[in-house]
Design a protein around this motif. Sequence first.
Motif, mmCIF file in Angstrom:
data_model
loop_
_atom_site.group_PDB
_atom_site.id
_atom_site.type_symbol
_atom_site.label_atom_id
_atom_site.label_comp_id
_atom_site.label_asym_id
_atom_site.label_seq_id
_atom_site.Cartn_x
_atom_site.Cartn_y
_atom_site.Cartn_z
ATOM 1 N N UNK A 158 27.678 42.231 40.104
ATOM 2 C CA UNK A 158 28.066 42.838 38.832
ATOM 3 C C UNK A 158 27.927 41.811 37.714
ATOM 4 N N UNK A 159 27.501 42.265 36.550
ATOM 5 C CA UNK A 159 27.358 41.371 35.407
ATOM 6 C C UNK A 159 28.314 41.733 34.278
ATOM 7 N N UNK A 160 29.247 42.614 34.550
ATOM 8 C CA UNK A 160 30.311 42.928 33.603
ATOM 9 C C UNK A 160 31.552 43.315 34.388
ATOM 10 N N UNK A 161 32.702 43.013 33.825
ATOM 11 C CA UNK A 161 33.970 43.418 34.446
ATOM 12 C C UNK A 161 34.634 44.505 33.611
ATOM 13 N N UNK A 162 33.847 45.172 32.777
ATOM 14 C CA UNK A 162 34.370 46.270 31.964
ATOM 15 C C UNK A 162 34.996 47.321 32.866
ATOM 16 N N UNK A 163 36.196 47.759 32.523
ATOM 17 C CA UNK A 163 36.889 48.772 33.300
ATOM 18 C C UNK A 163 37.685 48.240 34.471
ATOM 19 N N UNK A 164 37.599 46.939 34.738
ATOM 20 C CA UNK A 164 38.366 46.337 35.836
ATOM 21 C C UNK A 164 39.788 46.072 35.343
ATOM 22 N N UNK A 165 40.765 46.699 35.984
ATOM 23 C CA UNK A 165 42.142 46.646 35.466
ATOM 24 C C UNK A 165 42.717 45.236 35.467
ATOM 25 N N UNK A 166 42.270 44.371 36.376
ATOM 26 C CA UNK A 166 42.836 43.028 36.497
ATOM 27 C C UNK A 166 42.638 42.173 35.255
ATOM 28 N N UNK A 167 41.642 42.501 34.433
ATOM 29 C CA UNK A 167 41.399 41.726 33.216
ATOM 30 C C UNK A 167 41.784 42.517 31.967
ATOM 31 N N UNK A 168 42.461 43.638 32.159
ATOM 32 C CA UNK A 168 42.860 44.474 31.033
ATOM 33 C C UNK A 168 44.103 43.920 30.358
ATOM 34 N N UNK A 169 44.276 44.269 29.101
ATOM 35 C CA UNK A 169 45.465 43.853 28.364
ATOM 36 C C UNK A 169 46.725 44.401 29.009
ATOM 37 N N UNK A 170 46.664 45.640 29.486
ATOM 38 C CA UNK A 170 47.840 46.259 30.104
ATOM 39 C C UNK A 170 48.315 45.470 31.308
ATOM 40 N N UNK A 171 47.393 44.872 32.051
ATOM 41 C CA UNK A 171 47.779 44.124 33.247
ATOM 42 C C UNK A 171 48.064 42.654 32.948
ATOM 43 N N UNK A 172 47.420 42.108 31.930
ATOM 44 C CA UNK A 172 47.617 40.695 31.609
ATOM 45 C C UNK A 172 48.892 40.447 30.809
ATOM 46 N N UNK A 173 49.269 41.363 29.937
ATOM 47 C CA UNK A 173 50.450 41.143 29.095
ATOM 48 C C UNK A 173 51.713 40.845 29.902
ATOM 49 N N UNK A 174 52.036 41.624 30.951
ATOM 50 C CA UNK A 174 53.240 41.298 31.732
ATOM 51 C C UNK A 174 53.147 39.941 32.424
ATOM 52 N N UNK A 175 51.940 39.535 32.798
ATOM 53 C CA UNK A 175 51.772 38.227 33.445
ATOM 54 C C UNK A 175 52.061 37.110 32.451
ATOM 55 N N UNK A 176 51.525 37.235 31.235
ATOM 56 C CA UNK A 176 51.749 36.199 30.225
ATOM 57 C C UNK A 176 53.181 36.203 29.700
ATOM 58 N N UNK A 177 53.907 37.286 29.939
ATOM 59 C CA UNK A 177 55.315 37.342 29.534
ATOM 60 C C UNK A 177 56.211 36.612 30.529
ATOM 61 N N UNK A 178 55.652 36.225 31.663
ATOM 62 C CA UNK A 178 56.418 35.514 32.689
ATOM 63 C C UNK A 178 56.554 34.051 32.279
ATOM 64 N N UNK A 179 57.774 33.568 32.178
ATOM 65 C CA UNK A 179 58.021 32.207 31.696
ATOM 66 C C UNK A 179 58.190 31.180 32.816
ATOM 67 N N UNK A 180 58.082 31.626 34.060
ATOM 68 C CA UNK A 180 58.230 30.713 35.191
ATOM 69 C C UNK A 180 56.864 30.183 35.604
ATOM 70 N N UNK A 181 56.676 28.873 35.564
ATOM 71 C CA UNK A 181 55.397 28.256 35.891
ATOM 72 C C UNK A 181 54.880 28.716 37.253
ATOM 73 N N UNK A 182 55.761 28.781 38.236
ATOM 74 C CA UNK A 182 55.327 29.078 39.598
ATOM 75 C C UNK A 182 54.884 30.526 39.771
ATOM 76 N N UNK A 183 55.600 31.456 39.171
ATOM 77 C CA UNK A 183 55.214 32.858 39.320
ATOM 78 C C UNK A 183 54.047 33.203 38.395
ATOM 79 N N UNK A 184 53.962 32.551 37.242
ATOM 80 C CA UNK A 184 52.822 32.755 36.351
ATOM 81 C C UNK A 184 51.534 32.311 37.037
#
Length: 484
Positions: A158-184
């Motif tokens: 594949x040469x694009x990850x368009x539509x892949x949920x793992x790189x979507x804002x909806x999936x990344x926002x909760x990860x970046x909201x995690x303040x623990x180094x180990x779980x982040x």
Amino acid sequence: MEFLIPNMNRRIFVKGIGLVSAGLILGTFGGCEQIAEAIRNRPTRRRLRVGSPEVDADIATYRQAVTLMKALPANDPRNWAKQAAIHGTAGVGFNLCQHGTEHFFSWHRAYLFYFEKICQKLTGNTHFGLPYWNWNQNPALNPAFLDTSSVLFLSRVNTTVAGVSAVSTAELDPIFADTNFYTFWQQIEGTPHNTVHTYVGGTMGGFGSAMDPVFWTHHCMIDYCWAKWNIDLGNNNTSDPAWNNTAWNYFVDGDGNTVSSITAGITTIMPLLSYQYEHSDIGSPVAQKIVKTKADFNKLEDRIKKGANIKFDIKNRISIASKTAISIAKPFTAQPRANAGDFAGIINNDAAKDHVFVRVNYAQLPAESDFFVRVFINLPDANANTPVDNIHYAGSFAFFGSPMPENNMHMDMAAHHHVPKFLVNITPTLQRLKKNQQLTDKSPLSIQLVAVPFLGKFENPATELLLDTVDLIVSPIIINTKEQ
């Protein structure tokens, strides 16, 4: 991250890391003014995109560097294949890379740093910064990597990850909201990192992934994720001396000389001293950290170097499954055996104080990794066609690599055994289900793990996953003292 540092003195970067350590990062620049100038003008790692003359120039330098590295003698440690083999060897295994360990970020940062130094030395462009592939904002590979006549080209699934949920804002926002180094770290590795590797596929999806020029731009993005979380969002790394003092002695500099010791602690300040990232969004917009005074720089540098007493504490743990073989062709569902009080504690968890995770540990990597896994809560009928906007959807993760061959030694490197373990934060999902009255104090909790093929069908539907443990865990949220 932009830093405008006037009249900076040597104490700023020497304090706390020592002259030798500072030299590993900056080299010899002479007096204080030369050092300050070097930091102000340190290389910029730019976001890959079309239409930018600066990015086009970086791509041209990168193309030249790859060409020169491939032309080096096979016994030169700066040789393209030699550099890639530090990470792993196709058909053999991962070598020295740190996957599934607390040094996932720090090890790869050091690896990138010295690779960048080799590129600078060979091309004579000391201002060169590795460009990064922001798959959240620009899901398609830059055209420079699709030119079949270019040294940057390799055949990819594949040469694009368009539509892949793992790189979507909806999936990344909760990860970046995690303040623990180990779980982040664990969520960044398991979700966008692994998924991009395996979805792009080809060489990028296996042990020899660093042979693909895209690898370095992908890991530059992973490094930017850590830098943004640490600097722009004001979160702290761990201050654990054992973590900070972990050292590696097999990287080489631009001249091919072995670096005697680079520690995890030193890597934390590299984005402040040795390179900088061109700002771009990862998920929802985040304000860029701009430092204009020496006092502000001192304050930021002190926070980054000191870190904080960050740990991965578990307040509550409920076992869901253990020692189970499951088929990727059939969604797996499990309901933990727990009393009503245990469930009530999870369901009524204070989201402002604690996070609830599903922790999934596998005994080994699957024979094929042409799929990713979606996690649902209380949706027994979930399947590969269940959309990610379903209220029961919690997140995803992917595998990277395959089981280690028995002969897992290469170039005198002890192969790294990649233990597949994943964290998915289900707190937002629990909150949504409660808000929509689909979850109450007396509700049982069930977890669904659904394998989804990348290309619409599994390469081998008979592939089995060997679950080691699946747990529900509650971990306290780390409250950081944010910079004002």
